[in-house]
Design a protein around this motif. Sequence first.
Motif, PDB file in Angstrom:
ATOM      1  N   UNK A 235      41.323  35.488  29.096  1.00 15.02           N
ATOM      2  CA  UNK A 235      40.573  35.696  30.337  1.00 15.02           C
ATOM      3  C   UNK A 235      40.300  34.359  31.011  1.00 15.02           C
ATOM      4  N   UNK A 236      39.890  34.405  32.261  1.00 13.01           N
ATOM      5  CA  UNK A 236      39.599  33.188  33.016  1.00 13.01           C
ATOM      6  C   UNK A 236      38.263  32.581  32.603  1.00 13.01           C
ATOM      7  N   UNK A 237      38.170  31.261  32.781  1.00 15.74           N
ATOM      8  CA  UNK A 237      36.917  30.508  32.666  1.00 15.74           C
ATOM      9  C   UNK A 237      36.373  30.372  31.247  1.00 15.74           C
ATOM     10  N   UNK A 238      37.220  30.547  30.243  1.00 17.49           N
ATOM     11  CA  UNK A 238      36.795  30.180  28.895  1.00 17.49           C
ATOM     12  C   UNK A 238      36.874  28.658  28.780  1.00 17.49           C
ATOM     13  N   UNK A 239      35.810  28.046  28.324  1.00 14.55           N
ATOM     14  CA  UNK A 239      35.810  26.583  28.206  1.00 14.55           C
ATOM     15  C   UNK A 239      36.781  26.142  27.119  1.00 14.55           C
ATOM     16  N   UNK A 240      37.625  25.171  27.456  1.00 17.54           N
ATOM     17  CA  UNK A 240      38.572  24.609  26.497  1.00 17.54           C
ATOM     18  C   UNK A 240      38.067  23.278  25.961  1.00 17.54           C
ATOM     19  N   UNK A 241      37.681  22.391  26.859  1.00 13.93           N
ATOM     20  CA  UNK A 241      37.171  21.101  26.405  1.00 13.93           C
ATOM     21  C   UNK A 241      37.029  20.099  27.525  1.00 13.93           C
ATOM     22  N   UNK A 242      36.923  18.838  27.136  1.00 15.65           N
ATOM     23  CA  UNK A 242      36.655  17.752  28.088  1.00 15.65           C
ATOM     24  C   UNK A 242      37.788  16.748  28.094  1.00 15.65           C
ATOM     25  N   UNK A 243      38.135  16.275  29.275  1.00 19.62           N
ATOM     26  CA  UNK A 243      39.189  15.268  29.426  1.00 19.62           C
ATOM     27  C   UNK A 243      38.695  13.934  28.889  1.00 19.62           C
ATOM     28  N   UNK A 244      39.442  13.342  27.949  1.00 19.30           N
ATOM     29  CA  UNK A 244      39.058  12.023  27.452  1.00 19.30           C
ATOM     30  C   UNK A 244      40.057  10.932  27.800  1.00 19.30           C
ATOM     31  N   UNK A 245      41.244  11.327  28.324  1.00 22.54           N
ATOM     32  CA  UNK A 245      42.247  10.329  28.693  1.00 22.54           C
ATOM     33  C   UNK A 245      43.311  10.989  29.566  1.00 22.54           C
ATOM     34  N   UNK A 246      43.862  10.212  30.482  1.00 20.22           N
ATOM     35  CA  UNK A 246      44.945  10.706  31.334  1.00 20.22           C
ATOM     36  C   UNK A 246      46.113   9.724  31.236  1.00 20.22           C
ATOM     37  N   UNK A 247      47.316  10.269  31.004  1.00 20.39           N
ATOM     38  CA  UNK A 247      48.499   9.429  30.853  1.00 20.39           C
ATOM     39  C   UNK A 247      49.679  10.035  31.595  1.00 20.39           C
ATOM     40  N   UNK A 248      50.672   9.171  31.827  1.00 25.15           N
ATOM     41  CA  UNK A 248      51.912   9.637  32.445  1.00 25.15           C
ATOM     42  C   UNK A 248      52.843  10.167  31.374  1.00 25.15           C
ATOM     43  N   UNK A 249      53.582  11.231  31.678  1.00 29.33           N
ATOM     44  CA  UNK A 249      54.597  11.744  30.769  1.00 29.33           C
ATOM     45  C   UNK A 249      55.694  10.687  30.591  1.00 29.33           C
ATOM     46  N   UNK A 250      56.461  10.816  29.519  1.00 24.32           N
ATOM     47  CA  UNK A 250      57.488   9.825  29.216  1.00 24.32           C
ATOM     48  C   UNK A 250      58.517   9.698  30.337  1.00 24.32           C
ATOM     49  N   UNK A 251      58.818  10.804  31.016  1.00 20.17           N
ATOM     50  CA  UNK A 251      59.782  10.753  32.119  1.00 20.17           C
ATOM     51  C   UNK A 251      59.140  10.231  33.401  1.00 20.17           C
ATOM     52  N   UNK A 252      57.809  10.048  33.352  1.00 15.70           N
ATOM     53  CA  UNK A 252      57.056   9.525  34.496  1.00 15.70           C
ATOM     54  C   UNK A 252      57.103  10.456  35.705  1.00 15.70           C
ATOM     55  N   UNK A 253      57.393  11.735  35.441  1.00 15.75           N
ATOM     56  CA  UNK A 253      57.443  12.708  36.540  1.00 15.75           C
ATOM     57  C   UNK A 253      56.071  13.319  36.780  1.00 15.75           C
ATOM     58  N   UNK A 254      55.339  13.541  35.709  1.00 12.59           N
ATOM     59  CA  UNK A 254      54.025  14.171  35.814  1.00 12.59           C
ATOM     60  C   UNK A 254      53.042  13.478  34.877  1.00 12.59           C
TER      61      UNK A 254
END
Length: 296
Positions: A235-254
Amino acid sequence: MRNRLNFRYSNLRVFLTAVLVMVCLMVYSISTGGKGDFVSSVAGVITEPVQRVSAMISAGFGSFSGNFEDIEQIRAENELLKKKVREMNRKTVDYNELKTQNEQYRKLLGLKEENDMYQFLASTVISRDANDYYAGFTLDKGSADGVELYDPVITADGLVGYISGLGITSSKVTTILSPGLEVGAVDKDTRDGGTLFGELSSAKNGYTRLNYLSRDCEVTVGDIVVTSGFGSVFPANLIIGEVNEIRAESENISLYAQITPAADVKGCTDVFIVTEFEGQRSVRQDSIEGYQTTGN
């Protein structure tokens, strides 16, 4: 020779003097009608120290005996106190478990009030696979309890995983740390979306990942990620967690965001299976690869 005679004469004189004193004392004792009994006085002088020593020894043995009885009493009281402490500890554990359970139910009630179509089934973790890096586990509820494949599994804090193997009286759970579980998820604030699935190095540290984020997304560290509700498994809006880091994918596309789960995925002991929610529909077993029904 003269010195020896003088020594003997001196000893004789001391002896005679002592005898004379004794005779005088006896005469005095007789003349006083026995009030000054010499024999009793001498016996008293001789026996008094002996009596004192005897009394001290008796008192010592009495004290030792008393101390021995005190030790036994203290030992018995100590055992009683230990028993009471064990009982208090047991009650404390029971209280803390009940408090934790009540807190979970309170949070769950709030979740149910927000989603009145949810139906929950409380369940307990009965085993974990120590060799599973993705922290999968087995629950004490199965098909006989109304559990179905792909039912979401949560705690009061957030999403844990879903039912991936089903028996009559037990079921297996694949967690959100696993690369085999794919969940549509969004940033709660920015609504930037991606697909949640795990990866080995992240799972070893207790993290999962929100993948396929666009490079111009506005997701930031500290944001809360929730289920999007797309599909029919979660279902929608179930809490998953908190963002602790953001990185680029290895292909640098996303980009991808590393997520700290809100639920204690590796340590949870009591969970809830969501057996029904709004928008739920049947899911074919082959719609999610890698899982199959297990009987018991």
